[in-house]
Scaffold this motif. Structure first.
Motif, PDB file in Angstrom:
ATOM      1  N   ALA A   1      -8.980   4.010  -0.086  1.00 45.14           N
ATOM      2  CA  ALA A   1      -9.259   3.099   0.888  1.00 45.14           C
ATOM      3  C   ALA A   1     -10.651   2.419   0.367  1.00 45.14           C
ATOM      4  CB  ALA A   1      -9.202   3.407   2.172  1.00 45.14           C
TER       5      ALA A   1
ATOM      6  N   ALA B   1     -10.322   0.528  -2.710  1.00 46.02           N
ATOM      7  CA  ALA B   1      -9.586  -0.844  -2.723  1.00 46.02           C
ATOM      8  C   ALA B   1     -10.645  -1.832  -1.924  1.00 46.02           C
ATOM      9  CB  ALA B   1      -8.422  -0.800  -1.775  1.00 46.02           C
ATOM     10  N   TYR B   2     -11.364  -1.509  -0.992  1.00 45.51           N
ATOM     11  CA  TYR B   2     -12.156  -2.269  -0.257  1.00 45.51           C
ATOM     12  C   TYR B   2     -13.693  -2.262  -0.413  1.00 45.51           C
ATOM     13  CZ  TYR B   2      -7.621  -3.163   2.183  1.00 45.51           C
ATOM     14  OH  TYR B   2      -6.186  -3.494   2.035  1.00 45.51           O
TER      15      TYR B   2
ATOM     16  N   GLY C   1     -16.702  -2.170   2.890  1.00 43.67           N
ATOM     17  CA  GLY C   1     -15.901  -3.095   3.930  1.00 43.67           C
ATOM     18  C   GLY C   1     -14.843  -2.233   4.566  1.00 43.67           C
ATOM     19  N   VAL C   2     -14.425  -1.215   4.116  1.00 38.40           N
ATOM     20  CA  VAL C   2     -13.306  -0.349   4.503  1.00 38.40           C
ATOM     21  C   VAL C   2     -13.801   0.211   6.017  1.00 38.40           C
ATOM     22  CG1 VAL C   2     -14.178   1.786   3.845  1.00 38.40           C
ATOM     23  CG2 VAL C   2     -11.855   1.424   4.126  1.00 38.40           C
TER      24      VAL C   2
ATOM     25  N   ARG D   1     -13.007  -3.445   7.868  1.00 40.64           N
ATOM     26  CA  ARG D   1     -11.915  -4.142   7.748  1.00 40.64           C
ATOM     27  C   ARG D   1     -10.669  -3.839   8.686  1.00 40.64           C
ATOM     28  NH1 ARG D   1     -10.352  -6.904   3.209  1.00 40.64           N
ATOM     29  NH2 ARG D   1      -7.978  -6.913   2.740  1.00 40.64           N
TER      30      ARG D   1
ATOM     31  N   GLU E   1      -6.695  -3.622   9.162  1.00 37.46           N
ATOM     32  CA  GLU E   1      -5.630  -3.134   8.613  1.00 37.46           C
ATOM     33  C   GLU E   1      -4.885  -4.434   7.827  1.00 37.46           C
ATOM     34  OE1 GLU E   1      -1.791  -0.465   9.001  1.00 37.46           O
ATOM     35  OE2 GLU E   1      -3.597   0.272   9.955  1.00 37.46           O
ATOM     36  N   ASP E   2      -4.683  -4.333   6.672  1.00 34.18           N
ATOM     37  CA  ASP E   2      -4.110  -5.520   5.822  1.00 34.18           C
ATOM     38  C   ASP E   2      -2.666  -4.861   5.544  1.00 34.18           C
ATOM     39  OD1 ASP E   2      -4.708  -7.024   2.707  1.00 34.18           O
ATOM     40  OD2 ASP E   2      -3.124  -7.494   4.193  1.00 34.18           O
TER      41      ASP E   2
ATOM     42  N   ALA F   1      -1.900  -4.233   2.060  1.00 38.39           N
ATOM     43  CA  ALA F   1      -2.520  -2.945   1.664  1.00 38.39           C
ATOM     44  C   ALA F   1      -1.314  -1.721   1.213  1.00 38.39           C
ATOM     45  CB  ALA F   1      -3.367  -2.415   2.346  1.00 38.39           C
TER      46      ALA F   1
ATOM     47  N   VAL G   1      -3.885   3.352   0.922  1.00 36.98           N
ATOM     48  CA  VAL G   1      -5.035   2.662   1.449  1.00 36.98           C
ATOM     49  C   VAL G   1      -4.933   2.628   3.005  1.00 36.98           C
ATOM     50  CG1 VAL G   1      -6.281   0.607   1.474  1.00 36.98           C
ATOM     51  CG2 VAL G   1      -5.389   1.475  -0.783  1.00 36.98           C
TER      52      VAL G   1
ATOM     53  N   GLN H   1      -7.464   4.292   5.638  1.00 35.90           N
ATOM     54  CA  GLN H   1      -7.955   3.528   6.908  1.00 35.90           C
ATOM     55  C   GLN H   1      -8.013   4.166   8.109  1.00 35.90           C
ATOM     56  OE1 GLN H   1      -6.103  -0.419   5.564  1.00 35.90           O
ATOM     57  NE2 GLN H   1      -8.279  -1.027   5.772  1.00 35.90           N
TER      58      GLN H   1
END
Length: 138
Positions: A18, A21-22, A25-26, A29, A31-32, A35, A39, A43
């Motif tokens: 995680a 990937a981010y 910012g994780v 951020r 949840e996308d 993703a 990841v 998160q």
């Protein structure tokens, strides 16, 4: 309850994915949906860790350091150490994290010359002998 080292062996890679990937910012951020599953798991684990921790600052610092220097393996070690300290102090959190992790099957490992390990069903020939002749009849 899952043994602490085994738990950390699953939590740290997910959180690291995680962070990879981010970046830092994780920590904030949302949840996308696009993703990767790992990841998203990282998160969710990190969110639970930070919400439950009475002092999240050391974990936040370790995540930030990992985001800034992901190529440095020591940053993962620091994150693992912070998570170990937290989970040792709060066994209830360790149980919550274990419940979030996917069920894992039995560990399969082959060791030694010509060793064979099968992790699951096998319907074919497995051989490691010298000059073996294997015939499978149907």
């Amino acid at each position: 309850m899952l043994e602490l080292d085994a738990l950390l062996g699953q939590v740290v890679p997910a959180v690291s994915a995680a962070v990879g990937a981010y970046g830092a910012g994780v920590l904030t951020r949302a949840e996308d949906e696009a993703a990767d599953a790992t990841v998203r798991l990282g998160q969710r684990l990190l969110n639970r860790i930070l919400r439950r921790s009475p002092r999240p600052e050391p974990v936040v610092a370790a995540v930030t350091d990992l985001a800034e220097a992901a190529e440095d393996p020591d940053t993962v070690v620091v994150l693992r150490r912070q998570l170990r300290r937290l989970l040792t102090e709060d066994p209830g959190l360790a149980a919550e994290l274990a419940a979030l992790l996917p069920a894992s099957g039995p560990s399969v490992q082959a060791s030694g010359e010509r060793s064979i390990a099968v992790g699951g069903a096998n319907s074919g020939i497995v051989s490691s002998g010298d000059n073996a002749v294997n015939v499978q009849r149907r």
